[in-house]
Design an enzyme around this catalytic site. Sequence first.
Site, PDB file in Angstrom:
ATOM      1  N   GLU A  25       0.835  -1.202   0.000  1.00 39.03           N
ATOM      2  CA  GLU A  25       0.000   0.000   0.000  1.00 39.03           C
ATOM      3  C   GLU A  25       0.869   1.251   0.000  1.00 39.03           C
ATOM      4  O   GLU A  25       1.977   1.253   0.547  1.00 39.03           O
ATOM      5  CB  GLU A  25      -0.895  -0.015   1.251  1.00 39.03           C
ATOM      6  CG  GLU A  25      -1.753   1.234   1.402  1.00 39.03           C
ATOM      7  CD  GLU A  25      -2.850   1.098   2.465  1.00 39.03           C
ATOM      8  OE1 GLU A  25      -2.846   0.114   3.227  1.00 39.03           O
ATOM      9  OE2 GLU A  25      -3.709   2.003   2.515  1.00 39.03           O
ATOM     10  N   ASN A  70      -6.780   1.583   2.844  1.00 36.48           N
ATOM     11  CA  ASN A  70      -7.473   2.852   3.052  1.00 36.48           C
ATOM     12  C   ASN A  70      -7.029   3.900   2.032  1.00 36.48           C
ATOM     13  O   ASN A  70      -7.809   4.772   1.649  1.00 36.48           O
ATOM     14  CB  ASN A  70      -7.200   3.372   4.466  1.00 36.48           C
ATOM     15  CG  ASN A  70      -7.726   2.437   5.538  1.00 36.48           C
ATOM     16  OD1 ASN A  70      -8.516   1.542   5.261  1.00 36.48           O
ATOM     17  ND2 ASN A  70      -7.294   2.634   6.781  1.00 36.48           N
ATOM     18  N   ASN A 170     -12.411  -0.616  -0.542  1.00 34.11           N
ATOM     19  CA  ASN A 170     -11.730  -1.183   0.628  1.00 34.11           C
ATOM     20  C   ASN A 170     -12.432  -0.758   1.917  1.00 34.11           C
ATOM     21  O   ASN A 170     -12.637   0.455   2.137  1.00 34.11           O
ATOM     22  CB  ASN A 170     -10.280  -0.677   0.672  1.00 34.11           C
ATOM     23  CG  ASN A 170      -9.556  -1.114   1.935  1.00 34.11           C
ATOM     24  OD1 ASN A 170      -9.184  -2.278   2.071  1.00 34.11           O
ATOM     25  ND2 ASN A 170      -9.369  -0.189   2.869  1.00 34.11           N
ATOM     26  N   GLU A 171     -12.794  -1.705   2.756  1.00 35.76           N
ATOM     27  CA  GLU A 171     -13.343  -1.441   4.105  1.00 35.76           C
ATOM     28  C   GLU A 171     -14.307  -0.248   4.102  1.00 35.76           C
ATOM     29  O   GLU A 171     -14.190   0.664   4.932  1.00 35.76           O
ATOM     30  CB  GLU A 171     -12.203  -1.233   5.111  1.00 35.76           C
ATOM     31  CG  GLU A 171     -11.350  -2.463   5.281  1.00 35.76           C
ATOM     32  CD  GLU A 171     -10.299  -2.380   6.401  1.00 35.76           C
ATOM     33  OE1 GLU A 171     -10.199  -1.346   7.061  1.00 35.76           O
ATOM     34  OE2 GLU A 171      -9.583  -3.388   6.597  1.00 35.76           O
ATOM     35  N   TYR A 237      -6.899  -8.739  11.570  1.00 38.00           N
ATOM     36  CA  TYR A 237      -5.633  -8.465  12.259  1.00 38.00           C
ATOM     37  C   TYR A 237      -5.809  -8.912  13.698  1.00 38.00           C
ATOM     38  O   TYR A 237      -6.862  -8.657  14.299  1.00 38.00           O
ATOM     39  CB  TYR A 237      -5.289  -6.972  12.242  1.00 38.00           C
ATOM     40  CG  TYR A 237      -4.976  -6.447  10.861  1.00 38.00           C
ATOM     41  CD1 TYR A 237      -3.751  -6.697  10.265  1.00 38.00           C
ATOM     42  CD2 TYR A 237      -5.922  -5.703  10.154  1.00 38.00           C
ATOM     43  CE1 TYR A 237      -3.461  -6.219   8.987  1.00 38.00           C
ATOM     44  CE2 TYR A 237      -5.640  -5.222   8.883  1.00 38.00           C
ATOM     45  CZ  TYR A 237      -4.415  -5.475   8.304  1.00 38.00           C
ATOM     46  OH  TYR A 237      -4.129  -5.006   7.048  1.00 38.00           O
ATOM     47  N   GLU A 283      -6.483  -8.960   3.446  1.00 35.42           N
ATOM     48  CA  GLU A 283      -5.586  -8.386   4.465  1.00 35.42           C
ATOM     49  C   GLU A 283      -5.636  -9.313   5.675  1.00 35.42           C
ATOM     50  O   GLU A 283      -6.726  -9.591   6.194  1.00 35.42           O
ATOM     51  CB  GLU A 283      -6.026  -6.985   4.902  1.00 35.42           C
ATOM     52  CG  GLU A 283      -5.798  -5.929   3.843  1.00 35.42           C
ATOM     53  CD  GLU A 283      -6.110  -4.521   4.336  1.00 35.42           C
ATOM     54  OE1 GLU A 283      -5.945  -4.249   5.541  1.00 35.42           O
ATOM     55  OE2 GLU A 283      -6.536  -3.714   3.489  1.00 35.42           O
ATOM     56  N   GLN A 336       1.381  -6.273   5.477  1.00 36.28           N
ATOM     57  CA  GLN A 336       1.756  -5.962   4.126  1.00 36.28           C
ATOM     58  C   GLN A 336       3.130  -6.598   3.867  1.00 36.28           C
ATOM     59  O   GLN A 336       3.553  -7.417   4.680  1.00 36.28           O
ATOM     60  CB  GLN A 336       1.771  -4.454   3.948  1.00 36.28           C
ATOM     61  CG  GLN A 336       0.381  -3.855   4.230  1.00 36.28           C
ATOM     62  CD  GLN A 336       0.217  -2.399   3.824  1.00 36.28           C
ATOM     63  OE1 GLN A 336       1.045  -1.844   3.132  1.00 36.28           O
ATOM     64  NE2 GLN A 336      -0.880  -1.777   4.273  1.00 36.28           N
TER      65      GLN A 336
HETATM   66  O1  AHR Z   1      -3.007  -2.623   6.214  1.00 40.00           O
HETATM   67  C1  AHR Z   1      -3.214  -1.427   6.899  1.00 40.00           C
HETATM   68  C2  AHR Z   1      -4.645  -0.941   6.813  1.00 40.00           C
HETATM   69  O2  AHR Z   1      -5.468  -1.801   7.550  1.00 40.00           O
HETATM   70  C3  AHR Z   1      -5.280  -0.914   5.446  1.00 40.00           C
HETATM   71  O3  AHR Z   1      -5.002   0.245   4.744  1.00 40.00           O
HETATM   72  C4  AHR Z   1      -6.743  -1.001   5.764  1.00 40.00           C
HETATM   73  O4  AHR Z   1      -7.476  -1.579   4.715  1.00 40.00           O
HETATM   74  C5  AHR Z   1      -6.794  -1.802   7.050  1.00 40.00           C
HETATM   75  O5  AHR Z   1      -7.633  -1.234   7.982  1.00 40.00           O
END
Ligand code: AHR
Length: 503
Positions: A25, A70, A170-171, A237, A283, A336
């Site tokens: 990203e 994001n 995205n999100e 995450y 992700e 990432q």
């Molecule tokens: O990977 C970091 C961020 O985490 C990304 O930009 C977003 O999609 C997620 O919330």
Amino acid sequence: MARIRVDADRAIGTVDRKIFSGFVEHLGRCIYGGLYDPGSPFADETGFRRDVAAALKELNPPVLRWPGGNFASNYQWTDGIGPAEKRPKRLELAWFLTESNLVGTDEFLRWCEREGYEPYLCVNMGSGTFSEAQAWVEYCNGTKDTYWANKRRENGREEPYGVKLWALGNEMYGDYQVGQLTAEEYVRRARQFANVMKRTDRSIRLVSCGQNGWSEWDRVVLEGLADLVDYHSIHIYTGSSDYWVNVLAPHQAERSLRAMRALIDGVTYRKKLSHEIKVAYDEWNVWYRYTEGVYEPSDQPPLEERYDHSDALAVATYLNIFVRHCRTVGMANLAQMVNVIAPIFTRPDGMFLQTIYHPFRMLSEHTQSVALDTFVDGPTHDLVESPENMHWLWPQPVADMNPFQVLDVAATRDPDKSTLTLSVVNRSPDEEITADVELRDVVVAGAGQVTTLRHSDPRATNDFDRPDDVTPVESVAHVSGGSFRYAFPPCSITVFRLPTEPA
Ligand code: AHR
């Protein structure tokens, strides 16, 4: 003592190699100062770092997702094409940084082509319009004498890039996202985007923007877009400074994938879909230490998580889960790849491999295409969660799944049954666990290979001055026949690659 049983006939699905994909990203030092650093002595003639590219190559990710995240929700892709000196510097609203636009569509796609990665682009459904998304597909894939295809030719690229994978935002549910939407608004807009993108190139495969797999958002979005998409994306995450929470939290992905399986099956049956929908876990990672810059500007380079050995066990557990749920997951992208919550860490004069690099490489290299059912019976652990050890922005409680097997196991084989792999994560911080491994339908037919990542200290990290403190060791697997006994060290990941023949 534990028992592990693997039957080569009990296939549970086909592992898509895309579960070993990545994500880069425009965030902090992921692209600029990481992947791309034209002033660096390591840079090639196009400005991309050779040393980083070589380390990434070893992980062999089939697909790379770009440009966010994001970031994608306020990215004007047209800023990043044409002569570099004319590209605008933009105020970037997702991460409060300045975007130079020096790496744009042509730079990224050409680099992917050179390196052999399939690009996966995420369109801007925040501040962007469906016409802009349509134009991006035309710029990348157009073959006719039309404006955006000609723009690409003007910019020096005659042949279309043929980008197949496109994410619809995205999100978009998040209050931190530029252009946040409700699920119903998202479906309405995403249908408009999908419509013009598909009319531009029928062969593209679209990915709907999901949440975690079990949310109302996921239900509404999949209902509304199932006829148009090939993948539904979800994110996860996890992480905690508490050892057991850290290594067991990835099991939340099992809940997500079970929920997604039911959702996909229901929608597919009800809507009589003739195409398959898979989950894109686009992700996933351990991330809890560095959240500065997520909601407001920060002086720190954002998200430069330093990983320890316990995080490596968590990453191996995630990958085992994706293998076990391969009927549901068609792609997974480690978030990432460079500097930002990443396995590869750079500074101007070099780089080192973080602990989480190693389980990813071990499993990317050895996992075969047929996933096998496994039976595990051994010591278990009951997780105790509390506000003190669940300190992540979005805590992922999993203690309702107690008890957990301390050994986490996944097995695969090739279609010919001539190679079998077994990945075993011993999450006990201090107990060696001896297991009787029983193979059915095949026997070990020669010298195999065993790769082990272990460390006595779960908090051990790699760094510039200790780059190999946590590093895997390869040896010959001294096993034969249909069963063997093996002692799995505490805090370890063991991957066997065994030549096999019919029993
Ligand atoms: O990977 C970091 C961020 O985490 C990304 O930009 C977003 O999609 C997620 O919330």
